[in-house]
Design an enzyme around this catalytic site. Sequence first.
Site, PDB file in Angstrom:
ATOM      1  N   ARG A   1      70.930 -45.976  45.843  1.00 21.89           N
ATOM      2  CA  ARG A   1      69.979 -45.520  46.860  1.00 21.89           C
ATOM      3  C   ARG A   1      70.710 -45.348  48.189  1.00 21.89           C
ATOM      4  O   ARG A   1      71.300 -46.293  48.700  1.00 21.89           O
ATOM      5  CB  ARG A   1      68.852 -46.557  47.018  1.00 21.89           C
ATOM      6  CG  ARG A   1      67.939 -46.263  48.163  1.00 21.89           C
ATOM      7  CD  ARG A   1      66.798 -47.275  48.319  1.00 21.89           C
ATOM      8  NE  ARG A   1      66.040 -46.929  49.490  1.00 21.89           N
ATOM      9  CZ  ARG A   1      65.830 -47.742  50.533  1.00 21.89           C
ATOM     10  NH1 ARG A   1      66.269 -48.979  50.517  1.00 21.89           N
ATOM     11  NH2 ARG A   1      65.146 -47.315  51.583  1.00 21.89           N
TER      12      ARG A   1
ATOM     13  N   HIS B   1      65.838 -43.110  57.147  1.00 17.50           N
ATOM     14  CA  HIS B   1      66.147 -44.528  57.318  1.00 17.50           C
ATOM     15  C   HIS B   1      66.516 -44.737  58.789  1.00 17.50           C
ATOM     16  O   HIS B   1      67.638 -45.121  59.124  1.00 17.50           O
ATOM     17  CB  HIS B   1      67.273 -44.949  56.367  1.00 17.50           C
ATOM     18  CG  HIS B   1      67.341 -46.424  56.096  1.00 17.50           C
ATOM     19  ND1 HIS B   1      67.318 -46.975  54.842  1.00 17.50           N
ATOM     20  CD2 HIS B   1      67.450 -47.474  56.935  1.00 17.50           C
ATOM     21  CE1 HIS B   1      67.411 -48.293  54.902  1.00 17.50           C
ATOM     22  NE2 HIS B   1      67.489 -48.626  56.176  1.00 17.50           N
TER      23      HIS B   1
ATOM     24  N   GLU C   1      60.701 -48.357  55.386  1.00 23.38           N
ATOM     25  CA  GLU C   1      60.115 -49.390  56.235  1.00 23.38           C
ATOM     26  C   GLU C   1      59.475 -48.881  57.520  1.00 23.38           C
ATOM     27  O   GLU C   1      59.942 -49.186  58.633  1.00 23.38           O
ATOM     28  CB  GLU C   1      61.187 -50.428  56.579  1.00 23.38           C
ATOM     29  CG  GLU C   1      61.834 -51.077  55.374  1.00 23.38           C
ATOM     30  CD  GLU C   1      62.757 -52.243  55.761  1.00 23.38           C
ATOM     31  OE1 GLU C   1      63.001 -52.455  56.953  1.00 23.38           O
ATOM     32  OE2 GLU C   1      63.206 -52.950  54.843  1.00 23.38           O
TER      33      GLU C   1
ATOM     34  N   ASN D   1      60.847 -53.417  49.983  1.00 25.37           N
ATOM     35  CA  ASN D   1      62.015 -54.155  50.473  1.00 25.37           C
ATOM     36  C   ASN D   1      61.533 -55.560  50.789  1.00 25.37           C
ATOM     37  O   ASN D   1      60.581 -55.737  51.557  1.00 25.37           O
ATOM     38  CB  ASN D   1      62.583 -53.520  51.746  1.00 25.37           C
ATOM     39  CG  ASN D   1      63.236 -52.175  51.465  1.00 25.37           C
ATOM     40  OD1 ASN D   1      63.372 -51.767  50.319  1.00 25.37           O
ATOM     41  ND2 ASN D   1      63.642 -51.491  52.514  1.00 25.37           N
TER      42      ASN D   1
ATOM     43  N   TYR E   1      62.746 -59.668  51.684  1.00 23.31           N
ATOM     44  CA  TYR E   1      63.860 -60.536  52.060  1.00 23.31           C
ATOM     45  C   TYR E   1      63.534 -62.018  52.128  1.00 23.31           C
ATOM     46  O   TYR E   1      64.391 -62.844  51.861  1.00 23.31           O
ATOM     47  CB  TYR E   1      64.456 -60.081  53.403  1.00 23.31           C
ATOM     48  CG  TYR E   1      65.311 -58.842  53.255  1.00 23.31           C
ATOM     49  CD1 TYR E   1      66.652 -58.941  52.909  1.00 23.31           C
ATOM     50  CD2 TYR E   1      64.766 -57.571  53.410  1.00 23.31           C
ATOM     51  CE1 TYR E   1      67.446 -57.812  52.751  1.00 23.31           C
ATOM     52  CE2 TYR E   1      65.552 -56.426  53.252  1.00 23.31           C
ATOM     53  CZ  TYR E   1      66.890 -56.560  52.915  1.00 23.31           C
ATOM     54  OH  TYR E   1      67.658 -55.448  52.743  1.00 23.31           O
TER      55      TYR E   1
ATOM     56  N   GLU F   1      65.188 -52.871  48.155  1.00 22.10           N
ATOM     57  CA  GLU F   1      66.160 -53.704  48.879  1.00 22.10           C
ATOM     58  C   GLU F   1      65.815 -55.170  48.682  1.00 22.10           C
ATOM     59  O   GLU F   1      64.642 -55.553  48.740  1.00 22.10           O
ATOM     60  CB  GLU F   1      66.134 -53.454  50.396  1.00 22.10           C
ATOM     61  CG  GLU F   1      66.816 -52.208  50.861  1.00 22.10           C
ATOM     62  CD  GLU F   1      66.726 -52.042  52.377  1.00 22.10           C
ATOM     63  OE1 GLU F   1      66.746 -53.052  53.102  1.00 22.10           O
ATOM     64  OE2 GLU F   1      66.638 -50.877  52.805  1.00 22.10           O
TER      65      GLU F   1
HETATM   66  C1  GAL Z   1      66.142 -53.735  56.036  1.00 19.68           C
HETATM   67  C2  GAL Z   1      66.742 -52.383  56.323  1.00 19.68           C
HETATM   68  C3  GAL Z   1      68.202 -52.290  56.018  1.00 19.68           C
HETATM   69  C4  GAL Z   1      68.981 -53.544  56.290  1.00 19.68           C
HETATM   70  C5  GAL Z   1      68.252 -54.789  55.839  1.00 19.68           C
HETATM   71  C6  GAL Z   1      68.898 -56.103  56.230  1.00 19.68           C
HETATM   72  O1  GAL Z   1      65.029 -53.960  56.842  1.00 19.68           O
HETATM   73  O2  GAL Z   1      66.067 -51.388  55.617  1.00 19.68           O
HETATM   74  O3  GAL Z   1      68.687 -51.160  56.679  1.00 19.68           O
HETATM   75  O4  GAL Z   1      69.396 -53.580  57.594  1.00 19.68           O
HETATM   76  O5  GAL Z   1      66.953 -54.806  56.336  1.00 19.68           O
HETATM   77  O6  GAL Z   1      68.519 -56.518  57.494  1.00 19.68           O
END
Ligand code: GAL
Length: 471
Positions: free
Chosen positions: A75, A119, A165, A293, A295, A366
């Site tokens: 991607r 992006h 995002e 995405n 995290y 992500e």
């Molecule tokens: C996401 C973003 C990425 C990368 C990642 C880690 O929000 O899409 O570009 O920076 O976070 O912070």
Amino acid sequence: MNTFPDDFIWGTATSSYQIEGAAAIDGKGPSIWDAFSGIPGKTHRGETGEIACDHYHKFKEDIQLMKNMGVKAYRFSIAWARIFPTGKGTVNEEGIQFYSDLIDELIKVDIVPWVTLYHWDLPLALQLEDDGWLGETISDHFAAYADLCFERFGDRVKNWITLNEPWVVAILGYGQGVFAPGRVSTSEPYLAGHQLILAHAKAVHVYREKYSHQKGQIGITNNCDWREPLTNSEQDKEAAERALQFFLAWFADPIYKGDYPEVMKKRLGDRLPTFSAKEQKMIKGTSDFFGLNHYTTMYAAHDDGTAKERSVYGNGGISEDQDVDLSLDENWKLTLMNWAVVPWGCKKMLEWIDQRYDHPDIYITENGCAYPDELVDGKVDDQERLDFYKGYLQACQQAIEEGVKLKGYFAWSFMDNFEWASGYDKRFGLHYVDFDTLVRTPKNSALWLKEAIKNNSADTILEISDKIKSI
Ligand code: GAL
């Protein structure tokens, strides 16, 4: 060993501004990130994406490294200003050629391209002339840019993501001002969000109406962290739900249900723009898959007015609008971004999406982590990242077992890169990049992922001897 479905897509991800460099080469126009990162104090040590990983010149080498890992898909994003230097009008054929060559190279080694159209690197001219994502012309310009990309690349690209995002664009770009274009406001995020949704929907219509013969799929990628109720009280459960709606349902509800969530309408009143009936109809149903995405996770509690003193405001959005108090469990391990490592939060997030949006196909576009990696004797022993991937992928596998239609997973990121306001200080890569020499070195997490892909299983164990083996 538990395994993923046979057709599970293992991929890695990057974005144009973070890796390409060549910021003003071969006709590329400036983007808002070129401008923003040039303002003193906006990024760590004043770093910019001017050179980044120089992927623009090293893409063949990078694709070979991906091939070595055995990834099935890659991607990446297209820099709008490389295609249209001023965002509209004259096409820059050299920019087209770069992406065309990149796509051909991927196909040559059997890696499926997944292309994000936006992006965050908006052509600067659109910011100046059209007021960026606040302007009412932006969605048509985006649709025209998307149209050209479908026309030129759609014979080979079958997986499209319109926007990456929109929450970050709206909140960090127009609310907190920590990302380009650096605006600070409590009302602009909702105006920008509105135009982003319209832009997404218009691009999808162009694809479906003009390019259905290409037989691809198109969707949007939203980001969301999990919000776990701090206690079992009804108030905290409602607070966690409210936080998720302000985070993810803000963008996903219009696309899957036709309108913003009620809780946002009620709390924001006039600050939340409205869609006409015609627009609602145009927007609803414009995603063939759910791009996520993800995290981290935080606890959410009802804010009784004292939240400001004790809360950690990580990706909270405009907290006054939500009355949600976010916090962390002191036992959770933190990454270098101070994001907590909570794999079960990922599973709950997937289940929430599955239920709320009627069992869609989901792709995690992500997931990853930053740690203070060190290159020692040509190796990077990033055990924490390896454990992170293993934990999150095991959680994904469990979600699939429980019926969630998770179809693929893209690790962020293929290599260390320009981490926006954090510059080159936060390394998210599976490959270590020496930013002086631009040499790439696979980290142990890359070696583990290679084995996991081969076994189609997150239960993969990396033998010590494998760690020292060269990839
Ligand atoms: C996401 C973003 C990425 C990368 C990642 C880690 O929000 O899409 O570009 O920076 O976070 O912070």
